[in-house]
Design a protein around this motif. Structure first.
Motif, PDB file in Angstrom:
ATOM      1  N   UNK A 108      24.749   6.773  23.814  1.00 41.70           N
ATOM      2  CA  UNK A 108      25.930   7.438  23.268  1.00 41.70           C
ATOM      3  C   UNK A 108      26.300   8.658  24.106  1.00 41.70           C
ATOM      4  N   UNK A 109      25.305   9.477  24.480  1.00 38.04           N
ATOM      5  CA  UNK A 109      25.570  10.653  25.300  1.00 38.04           C
ATOM      6  C   UNK A 109      26.088  10.265  26.688  1.00 38.04           C
ATOM      7  N   UNK A 110      25.593   9.154  27.214  1.00 40.43           N
ATOM      8  CA  UNK A 110      26.061   8.695  28.520  1.00 40.43           C
ATOM      9  C   UNK A 110      27.536   8.302  28.464  1.00 40.43           C
ATOM     10  N   UNK A 111      27.914   7.576  27.421  1.00 41.13           N
ATOM     11  CA  UNK A 111      29.312   7.174  27.287  1.00 41.13           C
ATOM     12  C   UNK A 111      30.229   8.379  27.102  1.00 41.13           C
ATOM     13  N   UNK A 112      29.702   9.419  26.487  1.00 44.28           N
ATOM     14  CA  UNK A 112      30.486  10.636  26.276  1.00 44.28           C
ATOM     15  C   UNK A 112      30.377  11.615  27.440  1.00 44.28           C
ATOM     16  N   UNK A 113      29.570  11.271  28.457  1.00 45.85           N
ATOM     17  CA  UNK A 113      29.360  12.117  29.636  1.00 45.85           C
ATOM     18  C   UNK A 113      28.861  13.502  29.241  1.00 45.85           C
ATOM     19  N   UNK A 114      27.775  13.503  28.480  1.00 45.59           N
ATOM     20  CA  UNK A 114      27.233  14.763  27.965  1.00 45.59           C
ATOM     21  C   UNK A 114      26.134  15.361  28.847  1.00 45.59           C
ATOM     22  N   UNK A 115      25.679  14.670  29.895  1.00 48.56           N
ATOM     23  CA  UNK A 115      24.605  15.209  30.727  1.00 48.56           C
ATOM     24  C   UNK A 115      24.811  14.801  32.186  1.00 48.56           C
ATOM     25  N   UNK A 116      24.326  15.625  33.137  1.00 49.46           N
ATOM     26  CA  UNK A 116      24.433  15.284  34.562  1.00 49.46           C
ATOM     27  C   UNK A 116      23.427  14.186  34.920  1.00 49.46           C
ATOM     28  N   UNK A 117      23.886  13.137  35.577  1.00 54.48           N
ATOM     29  CA  UNK A 117      23.039  11.989  35.889  1.00 54.48           C
ATOM     30  C   UNK A 117      21.844  12.358  36.777  1.00 54.48           C
ATOM     31  N   UNK A 118      22.015  13.132  37.872  1.00 56.16           N
ATOM     32  CA  UNK A 118      20.856  13.424  38.733  1.00 56.16           C
ATOM     33  C   UNK A 118      19.717  14.131  37.991  1.00 56.16           C
ATOM     34  N   UNK A 119      20.052  15.158  37.217  1.00 55.70           N
ATOM     35  CA  UNK A 119      19.024  15.887  36.468  1.00 55.70           C
ATOM     36  C   UNK A 119      18.347  14.971  35.450  1.00 55.70           C
ATOM     37  N   UNK A 120      19.148  14.179  34.755  1.00 54.86           N
ATOM     38  CA  UNK A 120      18.600  13.298  33.731  1.00 54.86           C
ATOM     39  C   UNK A 120      17.656  12.266  34.353  1.00 54.86           C
ATOM     40  N   UNK A 121      18.044  11.672  35.479  1.00 53.79           N
ATOM     41  CA  UNK A 121      17.190  10.678  36.136  1.00 53.79           C
ATOM     42  C   UNK A 121      15.891  11.303  36.631  1.00 53.79           C
ATOM     43  N   UNK A 122      15.994  12.511  37.193  1.00 51.74           N
ATOM     44  CA  UNK A 122      14.784  13.168  37.705  1.00 51.74           C
ATOM     45  C   UNK A 122      13.795  13.485  36.586  1.00 51.74           C
ATOM     46  N   UNK A 123      14.280  14.164  35.552  1.00 50.35           N
ATOM     47  CA  UNK A 123      13.388  14.555  34.463  1.00 50.35           C
ATOM     48  C   UNK A 123      12.901  13.344  33.672  1.00 50.35           C
ATOM     49  N   UNK A 124      13.737  12.299  33.593  1.00 44.84           N
ATOM     50  CA  UNK A 124      13.293  11.088  32.917  1.00 44.84           C
ATOM     51  C   UNK A 124      12.198  10.393  33.718  1.00 44.84           C
ATOM     52  N   UNK A 125      12.284  10.438  35.041  1.00 43.39           N
ATOM     53  CA  UNK A 125      11.233   9.867  35.885  1.00 43.39           C
ATOM     54  C   UNK A 125       9.913  10.613  35.693  1.00 43.39           C
ATOM     55  N   UNK A 126      10.018  11.934  35.596  1.00 44.11           N
ATOM     56  CA  UNK A 126       8.815  12.737  35.330  1.00 44.11           C
ATOM     57  C   UNK A 126       8.202  12.350  33.985  1.00 44.11           C
ATOM     58  N   UNK A 127       9.049  12.151  32.983  1.00 40.96           N
ATOM     59  CA  UNK A 127       8.554  11.792  31.650  1.00 40.96           C
ATOM     60  C   UNK A 127       7.951  10.389  31.627  1.00 40.96           C
ATOM     61  N   UNK A 128       8.525   9.471  32.399  1.00 42.23           N
ATOM     62  CA  UNK A 128       7.961   8.111  32.453  1.00 42.23           C
ATOM     63  C   UNK A 128       6.543   8.137  32.994  1.00 42.23           C
ATOM     64  N   UNK A 129       6.336   8.873  34.072  1.00 40.38           N
ATOM     65  CA  UNK A 129       4.984   8.999  34.631  1.00 40.38           C
ATOM     66  C   UNK A 129       4.048   9.705  33.644  1.00 40.38           C
ATOM     67  N   UNK A 130       4.569  10.752  33.001  1.00 33.98           N
ATOM     68  CA  UNK A 130       3.741  11.521  32.064  1.00 33.98           C
ATOM     69  C   UNK A 130       3.344  10.682  30.856  1.00 33.98           C
ATOM     70  N   UNK A 131       4.279   9.883  30.333  1.00 30.75           N
ATOM     71  CA  UNK A 131       3.966   9.063  29.171  1.00 30.75           C
ATOM     72  C   UNK A 131       2.862   8.064  29.452  1.00 30.75           C
TER      73      UNK A 131
END
Length: 459
Positions: free
Chosen positions: A374-397
């Motif tokens: 939903x946030x992506x469709x509404x353009x609520x966050x910057x893609x580069x930052x989201x991808x980077x921090x999400x990658x960090x979280x994937x490894x951490x999880x």
């Protein structure tokens, strides 16, 4: 009795907090003007309505520190089954400089990434005590619809509630759940200590995990399974498709609703449709659990029909529904995945820590991914930052689950998971509380409106 006392504590605290809105607004200027809410204006915008502030993604000490905090928060959050949104949002706003709305959106991305990798890891792990999947699909189907319904309510309330009230509610809830979880962890630690002292050899399974509940210990050794066999055994495609269907329906309703003017007839229709969708799945699972539980009681079979060690009576089912909605509402207000309620609740109803963590992260994967799309469709966050921090979280999880499993195998104490859960919730209470109090004080100094805002004009 302890659970009833905790519920009374929450009801009393929330009631006092809500009633205080009336007195705070009416007496803030020393006079009495009975006004409970007002329409918002440009000078009285709700929290999260500020303009987007998206800093550039570039190497600096801030991004390094954010990476470390994000990794540790994701690792501990997924292990405890609480997500970690209470840590991510303050980190993104204070350290990196994001606005509140964007920080909540990126927080959902991090929770989704960490939950997905944690679920992938857990699908490859056998149940520590029983010949059942480590993911309890019955409990997932019971809580997921209510959690997602609560999230939509929480998002709506976030533009109506005054910011200071949200802060007070978060502190009341987080302090209560963290203390309950901490005392639960201490009880489990003592039980594990007694068990280890009473046995010459501590019973562990093939992965070195302590078997706490000896009732579930098999009479004959379990046949060793390959990693692929464990994965197939843990994967219940039929139940997953039902969960995905609920997720997809909620997503469609949210997407269509975002293009409508608030408070129009079609807007309210789409909002109200969410209730029968959630209640249909929840009701089906309630009837299933109730009938199976009643049948076993009549037959004299005391074995639980799922991981929860409670009797599935109408009262307990209603209690679970309310807790699911409460967890989702807090998740919508805070920008978390709702695990701050679900994780402690699963432990409270008798689910062992390993299964509670796996099931809570499994449910959060659906709830957080709904918000991310939903946030992506509404353009609520910057893609580069989201991808980077999400990658960090994937490894951490993934590595967080792996490390804790090894630690449990060495120390032979599953209560470590509950201590981590309690610590994450307590840390979230501190960070969100300090930020909320500081911002509320600034609002008081600026003589901003401290009551409820009008729903339709605040959207």
């Amino acid at each position: 009795m302890a659970t009833k006392g905790f519920v009374i504590y929450l009801l009393a605290g929330f009631s006092v907090a809500f009633l205080s809105v009336f007195f705070v607004q009416n007496f803030k200027n020393g006079d009495f003007e009975p006004k409970f809410y007002q329409s918002s204006s440009l000078l009285q915008r709700p929290i999260g309505s500020e303009d987007n502030v998206w800093p550039e993604l570039e190497f600096s000490w801030k991004i390094v520190l954010a990476t470390v905090i994000g990794f540790l928060g994701s690792a501990c959050g997924t292990v405890g089954g609480v997500g970690g949104g209470g840590i991510f949002v303050p980190m993104l706003t204070l350290l990196l400089g994001f606005d509140t709305k964007s920080a909540a959106a990126i927080s959902k991305c991090m929770i989704m990434g960490a939950s997905a990798s944690s679920v992938w890891y857990n699908l490859r792990v056998p149940h520590p005590c029983r010949e059942v999947p480590i993911l309890d699909y019955d409990l997932a189907l019971l809580f997921q619809p209510m959690l997602m319904l609560g999230i939509t309510l929480g998002v709506s309330l976030s533009v109506v509630f005054p910011y200071w009230l949200i802060t007070v509610l978060i502190i009341i809830l987080f302090m209560g759940t963290s203390s309950r979880s901490f005392f639960k962890a201490i009880e489990m630690w003592k039980e594990e200590t007694i068990l280890k002292k009473s046995m010459k050899e501590v019973p562990v399974n093939s992965r070195g995990e302590l078997i706490i509940d000896t009732v579930y210990e098999p009479l004959v050794p379990k046949e060793e399974k390959t990693a692929l066999e464990i994965f197939k055994f843990n994967l219940n495609l039929k139940r997953i498709m039902v969960l995905f269907l609920v997720w997809f329906v909620f997503l469609l309703l949210q997407v269509f609703k975002n293009d409508l003017v608030a408070c129009t007839p079609l807007y309210w229709v789409l909002n109200l449709i969410q209730f029968p969708v959630a209640l249909a799945v929840f009701g089906y699972e309630c009837v299933k659990l109730y009938k199976e539980s009643k049948k076993r009681r009549l037959e004299g079979n005391l074995e639980s029909i799922c991981e929860a060690d409670i009797q599935w009576t109408a009262t307990n089912l209603i209690f679970c529904a309310l807790c699911g909605i409460l967890g989702g509402t807090v998740g919508g207000l805070l920008g978390s995945g709702g695990g701050f309620i679900l994780g402690p609740l699963l432990l409270e109803i008798g689910v062992i820590p390993q299964v509670a963590s796996a099931t809570a992260t499994f449910v959060m994967m659906f709830s957080s991914s709904l918000s991310v799309v939903e946030f992506y469709l509404l353009k609520r966050f910057p893609i580069p930052y989201a991808l980077y921090l999400m990658s960090v979280s994937i490894l951490a999880g993934f590595w967080g689950q792996c490390f804790i499993r090894k630690l449990i195998a060495i120390l032979k104490r599953a209560s470590i998971i509950v201590f981590i859960l309690s610590g994450v919730i307590f840390a979230s209470a501190l960070t969100m509380g300090v930020i909320g109090i500081e911002k509320s004080i600034r609002m008081i100094h600026n003589h901003e409106f401290m009551g409820f805002l009008d729903f339709c004009s605040s959207q």
